[in-house]
Scaffold this motif. Structure first.
Motif, PDB file in Angstrom:
ATOM      1  N   PRO A  65      -1.950-129.058  -4.988  1.00 24.86           N
ATOM      2  CA  PRO A  65      -2.555-127.984  -4.193  1.00 24.86           C
ATOM      3  C   PRO A  65      -1.592-126.821  -3.930  1.00 24.86           C
ATOM      4  O   PRO A  65      -2.009-125.670  -3.835  1.00 24.86           O
ATOM      5  N   GLU A  66      -0.306-127.123  -3.868  1.00 25.14           N
ATOM      6  CA  GLU A  66       0.674-126.051  -3.636  1.00 25.14           C
ATOM      7  C   GLU A  66       0.687-125.064  -4.800  1.00 25.14           C
ATOM      8  O   GLU A  66       0.819-123.855  -4.608  1.00 25.14           O
ATOM      9  N   ALA A  67       0.529-125.557  -6.008  1.00 23.24           N
ATOM     10  CA  ALA A  67       0.467-124.670  -7.171  1.00 23.24           C
ATOM     11  C   ALA A  67      -0.746-123.757  -7.068  1.00 23.24           C
ATOM     12  O   ALA A  67      -0.675-122.574  -7.422  1.00 23.24           O
ATOM     13  N   TRP A  68      -1.857-124.281  -6.578  1.00 24.78           N
ATOM     14  CA  TRP A  68      -3.057-123.455  -6.381  1.00 24.78           C
ATOM     15  C   TRP A  68      -2.771-122.357  -5.362  1.00 24.78           C
ATOM     16  O   TRP A  68      -3.127-121.196  -5.570  1.00 24.78           O
ATOM     17  N   VAL A  69      -2.115-122.715  -4.269  1.00 27.01           N
ATOM     18  CA  VAL A  69      -1.784-121.720  -3.242  1.00 27.01           C
ATOM     19  C   VAL A  69      -0.850-120.661  -3.817  1.00 27.01           C
ATOM     20  O   VAL A  69      -1.032-119.466  -3.577  1.00 27.01           O
ATOM     21  N   ARG A  70       0.159-121.077  -4.604  1.00 26.45           N
ATOM     22  CA  ARG A  70       1.079-120.100  -5.207  1.00 26.45           C
ATOM     23  C   ARG A  70       0.335-119.164  -6.147  1.00 26.45           C
ATOM     24  O   ARG A  70       0.596-117.961  -6.174  1.00 26.45           O
ATOM     25  N   MET A  71      -0.611-119.713  -6.932  1.00 31.89           N
ATOM     26  CA  MET A  71      -1.374-118.877  -7.859  1.00 31.89           C
ATOM     27  C   MET A  71      -2.214-117.858  -7.092  1.00 31.89           C
ATOM     28  O   MET A  71      -2.221-116.671  -7.417  1.00 31.89           O
ATOM     29  N   VAL A  72      -2.902-118.299  -6.052  1.00 31.87           N
ATOM     30  CA  VAL A  72      -3.705-117.388  -5.234  1.00 31.87           C
ATOM     31  C   VAL A  72      -2.793-116.337  -4.598  1.00 31.87           C
ATOM     32  O   VAL A  72      -3.104-115.145  -4.591  1.00 31.87           O
ATOM     33  N   ALA A  73      -1.660-116.773  -4.084  1.00 32.55           N
ATOM     34  CA  ALA A  73      -0.728-115.851  -3.440  1.00 32.55           C
ATOM     35  C   ALA A  73      -0.198-114.818  -4.432  1.00 32.55           C
ATOM     36  O   ALA A  73      -0.083-113.634  -4.100  1.00 32.55           O
ATOM     37  N   ALA A  74       0.114-115.256  -5.632  1.00 32.76           N
ATOM     38  CA  ALA A  74       0.606-114.314  -6.647  1.00 32.76           C
ATOM     39  C   ALA A  74      -0.457-113.272  -6.964  1.00 32.76           C
ATOM     40  O   ALA A  74      -0.151-112.078  -7.106  1.00 32.76           O
ATOM     41  N   ARG A  75      -1.704-113.686  -7.059  1.00 32.24           N
ATOM     42  CA  ARG A  75      -2.789-112.730  -7.310  1.00 32.24           C
ATOM     43  C   ARG A  75      -2.963-111.771  -6.146  1.00 32.24           C
ATOM     44  O   ARG A  75      -3.189-110.574  -6.336  1.00 32.24           O
ATOM     45  N   LEU A  76      -2.855-112.299  -4.927  1.00 31.22           N
ATOM     46  CA  LEU A  76      -2.943-111.429  -3.751  1.00 31.22           C
ATOM     47  C   LEU A  76      -1.805-110.412  -3.739  1.00 31.22           C
ATOM     48  O   LEU A  76      -1.999-109.245  -3.391  1.00 31.22           O
ATOM     49  N   LEU A  77      -0.623-110.861  -4.119  1.00 26.93           N
ATOM     50  CA  LEU A  77       0.535-109.976  -4.164  1.00 26.93           C
ATOM     51  C   LEU A  77       0.325-108.866  -5.182  1.00 26.93           C
ATOM     52  O   LEU A  77       0.618-107.689  -4.901  1.00 26.93           O
ATOM     53  N   ILE A  78      -0.202-109.206  -6.342  1.00 30.12           N
ATOM     54  CA  ILE A  78      -0.481-108.191  -7.361  1.00 30.12           C
ATOM     55  C   ILE A  78      -1.488-107.178  -6.832  1.00 30.12           C
ATOM     56  O   ILE A  78      -1.318-105.967  -7.010  1.00 30.12           O
ATOM     57  N   ASN A  79      -2.514-107.650  -6.157  1.00 32.16           N
ATOM     58  CA  ASN A  79      -3.506-106.733  -5.584  1.00 32.16           C
ATOM     59  C   ASN A  79      -2.880-105.824  -4.534  1.00 32.16           C
ATOM     60  O   ASN A  79      -3.204-104.640  -4.449  1.00 32.16           O
ATOM     61  N   ARG A  80      -1.965-106.366  -3.742  1.00 31.30           N
ATOM     62  CA  ARG A  80      -1.278-105.535  -2.746  1.00 31.30           C
ATOM     63  C   ARG A  80      -0.416-104.478  -3.422  1.00 31.30           C
ATOM     64  O   ARG A  80      -0.327-103.352  -2.965  1.00 31.30           O
ATOM     65  N   TRP A  81       0.271-104.876  -4.510  1.00 32.77           N
ATOM     66  CA  TRP A  81       1.104-103.910  -5.218  1.00 32.77           C
ATOM     67  C   TRP A  81       0.258-102.774  -5.772  1.00 32.77           C
ATOM     68  O   TRP A  81       0.666-101.618  -5.748  1.00 32.77           O
ATOM     69  N   ARG A  82      -0.927-103.105  -6.263  1.00 40.89           N
ATOM     70  CA  ARG A  82      -1.819-102.053  -6.757  1.00 40.89           C
ATOM     71  C   ARG A  82      -2.215-101.117  -5.630  1.00 40.89           C
ATOM     72  O   ARG A  82      -2.225 -99.902  -5.791  1.00 40.89           O
TER      73      ARG A  82
END
Length: 179
Positions: A65-82
């Motif tokens: 489940p931690e890998a899932w959270v990291r993946m979601v977080a990475a996507r959220l981070l990319i959206n924030r950078w945009r």
């Protein structure tokens, strides 16, 4: 009617609490290494864990489940950078900011800058391996690449970081010798 999040999920709430307690520091550390911004890392981690909580019945059944959270977080981070990129473009049309804040230590700036200069695949494996103490096998599984690829990326990332940090030390030495 339940009043607390844990009451709504019964034992699942306790499971999630234990998962959160075990994983939050590692996820924030990973996001900080990737983003270079502690506050942003904490905010993104909070949002990713909130999404994990919303889907906990499904996420809890995943192998990691931690890998899932990291993946979601990475996507959220990319959206924030945009979004940040759009904000910077708008702000640049308005002129310089009104106030200036203090700066982080030179060592921290050097490490964050060096990490940011690495290609994303190398930055991912080096932060997962050294900041989260993940073994190569687990990193390969999380990223969906062969273990050999992870080892090559780690090797190249270490070499690049050594060069980048050595270049930074040389620049500081040159500046101080001229002063």
């Amino acid at each position: 009617m339940p009043t607390e999040a844990g009451d709504m999920a019964g034992d699942d709430g306790a499971d999630f609490d234990a998962f959160y307690t075990a994983a939050v520091r590692r996820v924030v550390l990973y996001l900080y290494a990737v983003s270079g911004d502690r506050a942003e890392a904490q905010d993104v981690a909070q949002e990713a864990f909130a999404r994990a909580w919303q889907h906990w019945a499904r996420v809890a059944r995943y192998d990691d489940p931690e890998a899932w959270v990291r993946m979601v977080a990475a996507r959220l981070l990319i959206n924030r950078w945009r979004g940040l990129r759009r904000w910077v473009a708008a702000r640049s049309r308005m002129g310089p900011p009104d106030e200036v804040t203090g700066s982080p230590s030179p060592d921290r700036v050097a490490v964050v800058n060096a990490l940011q200069r690495l290609p994303k695949p190398q930055r991912q494996v080096i932060t997962l391996h050294y900041l989260l103490d993940m073994p190569v096998r687990d990193i390969a599984g999380d990223l969906g690449v062969p273990e050999g690829t992870v080892k090559v990326r780690l090797s190249r990332a270490r070499t690049a970081l050594a060069r980048l940090l050595d270049d930074n030390d040389q620049e500081i030495s040159d500046v101080t010798s001229r002063a």
